[in-house]
Design a protein around this motif. Structure first.
Motif, PDB file in Angstrom:
ATOM      1  N   GLY A   5      42.303 -28.620  -6.464  1.00  0.00           N
ATOM      2  CA  GLY A   5      42.857 -27.377  -6.999  1.00  0.00           C
ATOM      3  C   GLY A   5      42.920 -26.241  -6.004  1.00  0.00           C
ATOM      4  O   GLY A   5      43.137 -25.091  -6.389  1.00  0.00           O
ATOM      5  N   VAL A   6      42.727 -26.541  -4.705  1.00  0.00           N
ATOM      6  CA  VAL A   6      42.773 -25.494  -3.679  1.00  0.00           C
ATOM      7  C   VAL A   6      43.577 -25.979  -2.478  1.00  0.00           C
ATOM      8  O   VAL A   6      43.789 -27.179  -2.283  1.00  0.00           O
ATOM      9  N   TYR A   7      43.994 -25.009  -1.679  1.00  0.00           N
ATOM     10  CA  TYR A   7      44.669 -25.312  -0.423  1.00  0.00           C
ATOM     11  C   TYR A   7      43.691 -25.041   0.722  1.00  0.00           C
ATOM     12  O   TYR A   7      42.710 -24.313   0.574  1.00  0.00           O
ATOM     13  N   ARG A   8      43.974 -25.605   1.881  1.00  0.00           N
ATOM     14  CA  ARG A   8      43.038 -25.519   2.995  1.00  0.00           C
ATOM     15  C   ARG A   8      42.716 -24.081   3.404  1.00  0.00           C
ATOM     16  O   ARG A   8      41.578 -23.760   3.738  1.00  0.00           O
ATOM     17  N   TYR A   9      43.726 -23.232   3.396  1.00  0.00           N
ATOM     18  CA  TYR A   9      43.483 -21.860   3.854  1.00  0.00           C
ATOM     19  C   TYR A   9      42.546 -21.089   2.911  1.00  0.00           C
ATOM     20  O   TYR A   9      42.007 -20.051   3.280  1.00  0.00           O
TER      21      TYR A   9
ATOM     22  N   LEU B 136      48.938 -29.924  -7.884  1.00  0.00           N
ATOM     23  CA  LEU B 136      50.189 -29.544  -7.227  1.00  0.00           C
ATOM     24  C   LEU B 136      50.211 -30.071  -5.795  1.00  0.00           C
ATOM     25  O   LEU B 136      49.176 -30.312  -5.176  1.00  0.00           O
ATOM     26  N   GLU B 137      51.402 -30.228  -5.265  1.00  0.00           N
ATOM     27  CA  GLU B 137      51.566 -30.793  -3.938  1.00  0.00           C
ATOM     28  C   GLU B 137      50.870 -29.946  -2.870  1.00  0.00           C
ATOM     29  O   GLU B 137      51.022 -28.722  -2.837  1.00  0.00           O
ATOM     30  N   GLY B 138      50.128 -30.614  -2.012  1.00  0.00           N
ATOM     31  CA  GLY B 138      49.436 -29.928  -0.920  1.00  0.00           C
ATOM     32  C   GLY B 138      48.056 -29.431  -1.277  1.00  0.00           C
ATOM     33  O   GLY B 138      47.300 -28.989  -0.406  1.00  0.00           O
TER      34      GLY B 138
ATOM     35  N   GLU C 255      51.801 -18.423  -2.493  1.00  0.00           N
ATOM     36  CA  GLU C 255      52.276 -19.690  -3.055  1.00  0.00           C
ATOM     37  C   GLU C 255      53.527 -19.454  -3.908  1.00  0.00           C
ATOM     38  O   GLU C 255      53.581 -19.778  -5.092  1.00  0.00           O
ATOM     39  N   TYR C 256      54.545 -18.883  -3.265  1.00  0.00           N
ATOM     40  CA  TYR C 256      55.780 -18.533  -3.991  1.00  0.00           C
ATOM     41  C   TYR C 256      56.520 -19.761  -4.514  1.00  0.00           C
ATOM     42  O   TYR C 256      57.237 -19.685  -5.502  1.00  0.00           O
ATOM     43  N   ALA C 257      56.313 -20.909  -3.861  1.00  0.00           N
ATOM     44  CA  ALA C 257      57.036 -22.121  -4.254  1.00  0.00           C
ATOM     45  C   ALA C 257      56.546 -22.682  -5.594  1.00  0.00           C
ATOM     46  O   ALA C 257      57.231 -23.498  -6.217  1.00  0.00           O
ATOM     47  N   THR C 258      55.356 -22.248  -6.022  1.00  0.00           N
ATOM     48  CA  THR C 258      54.790 -22.796  -7.271  1.00  0.00           C
ATOM     49  C   THR C 258      54.813 -21.786  -8.425  1.00  0.00           C
ATOM     50  O   THR C 258      54.197 -22.021  -9.457  1.00  0.00           O
ATOM     51  N   ARG C 259      55.500 -20.663  -8.235  1.00  0.00           N
ATOM     52  CA  ARG C 259      55.464 -19.615  -9.264  1.00  0.00           C
ATOM     53  C   ARG C 259      56.095 -20.045 -10.588  1.00  0.00           C
ATOM     54  O   ARG C 259      55.796 -19.473 -11.631  1.00  0.00           O
ATOM     55  N   ASP C 260      56.984 -21.039 -10.523  1.00  0.00           N
ATOM     56  CA  ASP C 260      57.582 -21.526 -11.765  1.00  0.00           C
ATOM     57  C   ASP C 260      56.621 -22.433 -12.538  1.00  0.00           C
ATOM     58  O   ASP C 260      56.857 -22.745 -13.708  1.00  0.00           O
TER      59      ASP C 260
END
Length: 251
Positions: A106-110, A100-102, A25-30
């Motif tokens: 608090g979790v993503y599908r994968y 967060l988006e997607g 999840e590199y896009a959310t590291r900020d």
């Protein structure tokens, strides 16, 4: 498999998954910090320590049970379901990816692939290790080293017919005589074969192959009479267990 080793395994799983999730999840590291992700993972996987204890107890208590495998399967499935419940409950409140988006809850599908595979693998690993450890621990030592004065005697478990606790010592009644060892009674119960030795009192273990008679008392008490004539009272806690054990052994 010891509890502290399993705790180390759980911590390793939490760190590896935490780092992998943070890296992917590199896009959310900020917006998300690594230490928050790691703490979240620790909290997610720590409940498996309780699961380990439960499976350990189930395996020990159902070693000779006809329904042991079925009970073990049911317990494992229940633990996985409970872990998923904990995962959703905790993540929907404390996940660093909450909102967060997607993400959802608090979790993503994968994440589900990770959790399902790790849970199944963890259950298989625990059962395999606990059964292997149980089989190794149940094997009796080839010889017990006993001393009387300056002399040493080597005794096979089959030569012991009675063990009795006396304070900090254990008295062993054997075919070679009586010996005293500065070890607790429980330590012998852990190494002697369970199909041969049974606890009948908090201070007494008998070799069932040397039992000549079970004697009932008028007050519903039970005594074990050994082949040499020694009589030992069975505590009420063990009466049912001992009675059924000998019933299953007789024709």
């Amino acid at each position: 498999m010891k509890t502290k080793n399993f705790i180390g395994l759980i911590l390793a799983i939490a760190v590896i998954l935490g780092v992998l999730i943070y890296w992917r999840e590199y896009a959310t590291r900020d917006q998300v910090t690594l230490h928050h992700v790691l703490l979240w993972q620790f909290a997610i996987w720590v409940p498996w320590i309780i699961g380990f204890k439960v499976l350990d107890k189930i395996i020990k208590s159902t070693t000779e049970s006809k329904f042991g495998t079925l009970l073990l399967f049911g317990t494992s499935l229940t633990l996985i379901c409970l872990h998923f419940g904990w995962f959703f409950k905790f993540s929907s409140t404390y996940s660093p990816y909450l909102g967060l988006e997607g993400s959802k809850f608090g979790v993503y599908r994968y994440f589900f692939i990770f959790w399902t595979l790790v849970d199944i693998g963890l259950v298989w690993f625990i059962i395999d290790k606990l059964k292997t450890s149980g089989e190794a621990e149940s094997k009796p030592p080839l010889l017990l080293e006993l001393t009387r004065g300056s002399n040493k005697y080597f005794c096979e478990p089959s030569q012991i017919y009675l063990l009795a606790s006396e304070n900090y010592y254990t008295k062993l009644f054997t075919t070679k005589g009586i010996f005293v060892m500065r070890k607790p009674l429980k330590s012998f119960l852990d190494i002697l074969p369970q199909n041969m030795f049974r606890k009948i009192h908090r201070s007494t273990i008998i070799n069932v192959n040397y039992v000549a008679e079970l004697s009932r008392g008028g007050d519903h008490s039970l005594e074990v009479i050994m082949k040499d004539g020694t009589r030992r009272r069975v505590s009420r806690t063990f009466i049912k267990e001992i009675t059924l054990f000998f019933k299953d052994r007789t024709y």
